[in-house]
Scaffold this motif. Structure first.
Motif, PDB file in Angstrom:
ATOM      1  N   ILE A 108       0.800  -1.142   0.131  1.00  0.00           N
ATOM      2  CA  ILE A 108       0.028   0.002  -0.114  1.00  0.00           C
ATOM      3  C   ILE A 108       0.750   1.152  -0.037  1.00  0.00           C
ATOM      4  CG2 ILE A 108      -1.583   1.327   1.435  1.00  0.00           C
ATOM      5  CD1 ILE A 108      -2.836  -1.217   2.485  1.00  0.00           C
ATOM      6  N   ILE A 109       0.622   2.139  -0.835  1.00  0.00           N
ATOM      7  CA  ILE A 109       1.186   3.269  -1.108  1.00  0.00           C
ATOM      8  C   ILE A 109       0.062   4.536  -0.372  1.00  0.00           C
ATOM      9  CG2 ILE A 109       2.447   5.296  -2.186  1.00  0.00           C
ATOM     10  CD1 ILE A 109       3.056   3.147  -4.306  1.00  0.00           C
ATOM     11  N   ARG A 110       0.205   5.020   0.908  1.00  0.00           N
ATOM     12  CA  ARG A 110      -0.703   5.830   1.157  1.00  0.00           C
ATOM     13  C   ARG A 110      -0.600   7.278   0.834  1.00  0.00           C
ATOM     14  NH1 ARG A 110       0.535   4.513   7.647  1.00  0.00           N
ATOM     15  NH2 ARG A 110       2.546   4.867   6.686  1.00  0.00           N
ATOM     16  N   VAL A 111      -1.471   8.221   0.888  1.00  0.00           N
ATOM     17  CA  VAL A 111      -1.400   9.437   0.289  1.00  0.00           C
ATOM     18  C   VAL A 111      -0.301  10.176   1.096  1.00  0.00           C
ATOM     19  CG1 VAL A 111      -2.968  10.397   2.010  1.00  0.00           C
ATOM     20  CG2 VAL A 111      -2.756  11.347  -0.389  1.00  0.00           C
ATOM     21  N   GLN A 112       0.052   9.945   2.430  1.00  0.00           N
ATOM     22  CA  GLN A 112       0.931  10.745   3.017  1.00  0.00           C
ATOM     23  C   GLN A 112       2.663  10.150   2.787  1.00  0.00           C
ATOM     24  OE1 GLN A 112      -1.466   8.947   4.400  1.00  0.00           O
ATOM     25  NE2 GLN A 112      -0.931   7.887   6.252  1.00  0.00           N
ATOM     26  N   ALA A 116       7.909  13.672  -0.353  1.00  0.00           N
ATOM     27  CA  ALA A 116       8.079  14.200   0.669  1.00  0.00           C
ATOM     28  C   ALA A 116       7.822  15.516   1.214  1.00  0.00           C
ATOM     29  CB  ALA A 116       9.837  14.191   0.989  1.00  0.00           C
ATOM     30  N   THR A 117       7.457  16.293   0.255  1.00  0.00           N
ATOM     31  CA  THR A 117       6.996  17.716   0.410  1.00  0.00           C
ATOM     32  C   THR A 117       5.459  17.856  -0.030  1.00  0.00           C
ATOM     33  OG1 THR A 117       7.708  18.452  -1.713  1.00  0.00           O
ATOM     34  CG2 THR A 117       9.291  18.602  -0.047  1.00  0.00           C
ATOM     35  N   ALA A 152       8.487   8.615  -1.553  1.00  0.00           N
ATOM     36  CA  ALA A 152       8.929   9.994  -1.018  1.00  0.00           C
ATOM     37  C   ALA A 152      10.332  10.406  -1.350  1.00  0.00           C
ATOM     38  CB  ALA A 152       8.516  10.279   0.392  1.00  0.00           C
ATOM     39  N   SER A 153      10.916   9.989  -2.238  1.00  0.00           N
ATOM     40  CA  SER A 153      12.157  10.548  -2.939  1.00  0.00           C
ATOM     41  C   SER A 153      12.306  10.381  -4.351  1.00  0.00           C
ATOM     42  CB  SER A 153      13.161   8.972  -2.367  1.00  0.00           C
ATOM     43  OG  SER A 153      14.686   9.318  -2.655  1.00  0.00           O
ATOM     44  N   ASN A 154      13.427  11.210  -4.960  1.00  0.00           N
ATOM     45  CA  ASN A 154      13.146  11.359  -6.295  1.00  0.00           C
ATOM     46  C   ASN A 154      13.463  10.318  -7.117  1.00  0.00           C
ATOM     47  OD1 ASN A 154      13.099  14.409  -5.748  1.00  0.00           O
ATOM     48  ND2 ASN A 154      15.177  14.740  -6.106  1.00  0.00           N
ATOM     49  N   GLU A 155      14.247   9.351  -6.606  1.00  0.00           N
ATOM     50  CA  GLU A 155      14.300   8.218  -7.605  1.00  0.00           C
ATOM     51  C   GLU A 155      13.145   7.399  -7.232  1.00  0.00           C
ATOM     52  OE1 GLU A 155      16.482   7.331  -3.588  1.00  0.00           O
ATOM     53  OE2 GLU A 155      16.271   9.304  -4.980  1.00  0.00           O
ATOM     54  N   LEU A 156      12.152   7.599  -6.489  1.00  0.00           N
ATOM     55  CA  LEU A 156      11.124   6.590  -6.406  1.00  0.00           C
ATOM     56  C   LEU A 156       9.766   7.107  -7.230  1.00  0.00           C
ATOM     57  CD1 LEU A 156      11.612   5.679  -2.702  1.00  0.00           C
ATOM     58  CD2 LEU A 156      12.513   4.543  -4.632  1.00  0.00           C
ATOM     59  N   GLY A 157       9.010   6.292  -7.646  1.00  0.00           N
ATOM     60  CA  GLY A 157       7.665   6.683  -8.083  1.00  0.00           C
ATOM     61  C   GLY A 157       7.524   5.639  -9.302  1.00  0.00           C
ATOM     62  N   VAL A 158       6.729   6.383 -10.270  1.00  0.00           N
ATOM     63  CA  VAL A 158       6.419   5.676 -11.676  1.00  0.00           C
ATOM     64  C   VAL A 158       7.416   5.727 -12.553  1.00  0.00           C
ATOM     65  CG1 VAL A 158       4.894   5.607 -13.790  1.00  0.00           C
ATOM     66  CG2 VAL A 158       3.990   6.308 -11.335  1.00  0.00           C
ATOM     67  N   ALA A 159       7.875   4.188 -12.764  1.00  0.00           N
ATOM     68  CA  ALA A 159       9.019   4.162 -13.741  1.00  0.00           C
ATOM     69  C   ALA A 159       8.497   3.726 -15.287  1.00  0.00           C
ATOM     70  CB  ALA A 159       9.890   2.845 -13.167  1.00  0.00           C
ATOM     71  N   TYR A 160       7.360   3.304 -15.135  1.00  0.00           N
ATOM     72  CA  TYR A 160       6.737   2.938 -16.805  1.00  0.00           C
ATOM     73  C   TYR A 160       5.093   3.118 -16.536  1.00  0.00           C
ATOM     74  CZ  TYR A 160       5.262   0.642 -20.889  1.00  0.00           C
ATOM     75  OH  TYR A 160       4.449   0.287 -21.829  1.00  0.00           O
ATOM     76  N   ALA A 161       4.533   3.594 -17.496  1.00  0.00           N
ATOM     77  CA  ALA A 161       2.964   3.662 -17.588  1.00  0.00           C
ATOM     78  C   ALA A 161       2.553   3.928 -18.976  1.00  0.00           C
ATOM     79  CB  ALA A 161       2.605   5.000 -16.854  1.00  0.00           C
ATOM     80  N   THR A 162       1.305   3.496 -19.160  1.00  0.00           N
ATOM     81  CA  THR A 162       0.726   3.610 -20.475  1.00  0.00           C
ATOM     82  C   THR A 162      -0.290   4.692 -20.286  1.00  0.00           C
ATOM     83  OG1 THR A 162      -0.721   1.945 -20.105  1.00  0.00           O
ATOM     84  CG2 THR A 162       1.335   1.410 -21.391  1.00  0.00           C
ATOM     85  N   GLY A 183       0.849  12.973 -27.448  1.00  0.00           N
ATOM     86  CA  GLY A 183       1.361  13.963 -26.714  1.00  0.00           C
ATOM     87  C   GLY A 183       0.626  14.749 -25.450  1.00  0.00           C
ATOM     88  N   VAL A 184      -0.332  13.864 -25.428  1.00  0.00           N
ATOM     89  CA  VAL A 184      -1.114  14.487 -24.131  1.00  0.00           C
ATOM     90  C   VAL A 184      -0.406  14.104 -22.929  1.00  0.00           C
ATOM     91  CG1 VAL A 184      -3.374  13.870 -22.922  1.00  0.00           C
ATOM     92  CG2 VAL A 184      -3.359  13.902 -25.443  1.00  0.00           C
ATOM     93  N   GLN A 185      -0.685  15.157 -21.980  1.00  0.00           N
ATOM     94  CA  GLN A 185       0.158  15.133 -20.604  1.00  0.00           C
ATOM     95  C   GLN A 185      -0.687  14.478 -19.651  1.00  0.00           C
ATOM     96  OE1 GLN A 185       3.222  16.261 -19.717  1.00  0.00           O
ATOM     97  NE2 GLN A 185       3.704  17.576 -21.535  1.00  0.00           N
ATOM     98  N   GLU A 186      -0.331  13.487 -18.909  1.00  0.00           N
ATOM     99  CA  GLU A 186      -1.030  12.857 -17.704  1.00  0.00           C
ATOM    100  C   GLU A 186      -0.178  13.070 -16.424  1.00  0.00           C
ATOM    101  OE1 GLU A 186      -2.449   9.043 -18.258  1.00  0.00           O
ATOM    102  OE2 GLU A 186      -2.797   9.456 -20.240  1.00  0.00           O
ATOM    103  N   PHE A 187      -0.923  13.073 -15.362  1.00  0.00           N
ATOM    104  CA  PHE A 187      -0.188  13.408 -14.111  1.00  0.00           C
ATOM    105  C   PHE A 187       0.521  12.051 -13.714  1.00  0.00           C
ATOM    106  CE2 PHE A 187      -2.892  17.349 -14.047  1.00  0.00           C
ATOM    107  CZ  PHE A 187      -1.893  18.395 -13.971  1.00  0.00           C
ATOM    108  N   ARG A 188       1.300  12.013 -12.901  1.00  0.00           N
ATOM    109  CA  ARG A 188       2.028  10.768 -12.415  1.00  0.00           C
ATOM    110  C   ARG A 188       3.234  11.197 -11.328  1.00  0.00           C
ATOM    111  NH1 ARG A 188      -1.076   8.968 -15.490  1.00  0.00           N
ATOM    112  NH2 ARG A 188      -1.024   6.700 -16.179  1.00  0.00           N
ATOM    113  N   LYS A 189       3.352  10.710 -10.229  1.00  0.00           N
ATOM    114  CA  LYS A 189       4.685  11.003  -9.301  1.00  0.00           C
ATOM    115  C   LYS A 189       5.833  10.116 -10.092  1.00  0.00           C
ATOM    116  CE  LYS A 189       7.770  10.970  -5.932  1.00  0.00           C
ATOM    117  NZ  LYS A 189       9.017  10.750  -6.282  1.00  0.00           N
ATOM    118  N   VAL A 190       6.371  10.924 -10.689  1.00  0.00           N
ATOM    119  CA  VAL A 190       7.428  10.165 -11.647  1.00  0.00           C
ATOM    120  C   VAL A 190       8.652   9.787 -11.060  1.00  0.00           C
ATOM    121  CG1 VAL A 190       8.869  10.520 -13.970  1.00  0.00           C
ATOM    122  CG2 VAL A 190       6.551  11.676 -13.579  1.00  0.00           C
ATOM    123  N   ALA A 191       9.604   8.654 -11.055  1.00  0.00           N
ATOM    124  CA  ALA A 191      10.684   8.274 -10.857  1.00  0.00           C
ATOM    125  C   ALA A 191      11.633   8.891 -11.617  1.00  0.00           C
ATOM    126  CB  ALA A 191      10.722   6.938 -10.791  1.00  0.00           C
TER     127      ALA A 191
END
Length: 196
Positions: A108-112, A116-117, A152-162, A183-191
């Motif tokens: 589980i990745i909780r919202v908090q 980190a910020t 909650a670190s820059n190197e962590l997050g979404v690595a691959y998505a469609t 070319g459409v933008q989508e929101f993600r927490k990017v690694a």
């Protein structure tokens, strides 16, 4: 890699129904079950004892099976998002470090724990979507069913998505990815992955 998983200790051969330990100081793992507060073997195999948080994880490795890989605290894991709701993303852990796991673990990745910020501004749906491949860090055992994970670190997050259109997304910032076809933008927490 330091902290990826605890070093398991192999024990004696055990049979189904054989008592391995008690809940409290111990937690149940693969190849075990709990009855009236006690942990029992569910299969024939070798008793495996490893550390998870401050407790002993008791598992049974079936005869002829590969050694059991279990995520430990601070392990870097690769997971696939199964579902999202406003409070959390539910994931299946598929790799511990660089080692694939035989049976995926639930996380589980909780919202908090997404970043980190500005934790109060995080929206799970703008961070993860079902099917995303995410790099995360194990922060605790969580409950008996799922590990608590953090991105909650820059190197962590979404690595691959469609994308919604079904094409690979390419990172365009730390919080957006762009569809490689439309070319459409989508929101993600990017690694932030280091590429050679």
């Amino acid at each position: 890699v330091h902290g990826d998983f605890s070093s398991p200790m192999m024990g004696d051969l055990v049979l189904p129904g054989q008592r391995l330990g008690e809940l409290g100081p111990c937690v149940e793992g693969v190849g075990t079950h709990v009855h009236r507060g006690k942990i029992y073997a569910s299969i024939v195999g070798m008793k495996v004892v490893s550390q998870k948080d401050d407790k002993q994880l008791l598992s049974v490795q079936g005869i002829g099976e590969q050694p059991l890989i279990v995520p430990g605290v601070d392990a870097i894991v690769t997971c696939k998002v199964k579902s999202v709701n406003p409070r959390m993303a539910k994931v299946a852990i598929v790799c511990v470090g660089a080692v694939p796991v035989k049976d995926s673990f639930r996380g589980i990745i909780r919202v908090q724990d997404v970043r980190a910020t500005e934790k109060d501004k995080v929206e799970i749906y703008k961070s993860f979507r079902p099917g995303d491949i995410v790099i995360a860090k194990v922060i605790s055992l969580g409950d008996a069913r799922s590990y608590f994970l953090s991105t909650a670190s820059n190197e962590l997050g979404v690595a691959y998505a469609t994308s919604a259109a079904g094409f690979p997304l390419v990172p365009s910032s730390w919080c957006e990815m762009q569809c490689s076809r439309t070319g459409v933008q989508e929101f993600r927490k990017v690694a932030r992955l280091d590429t050679p």
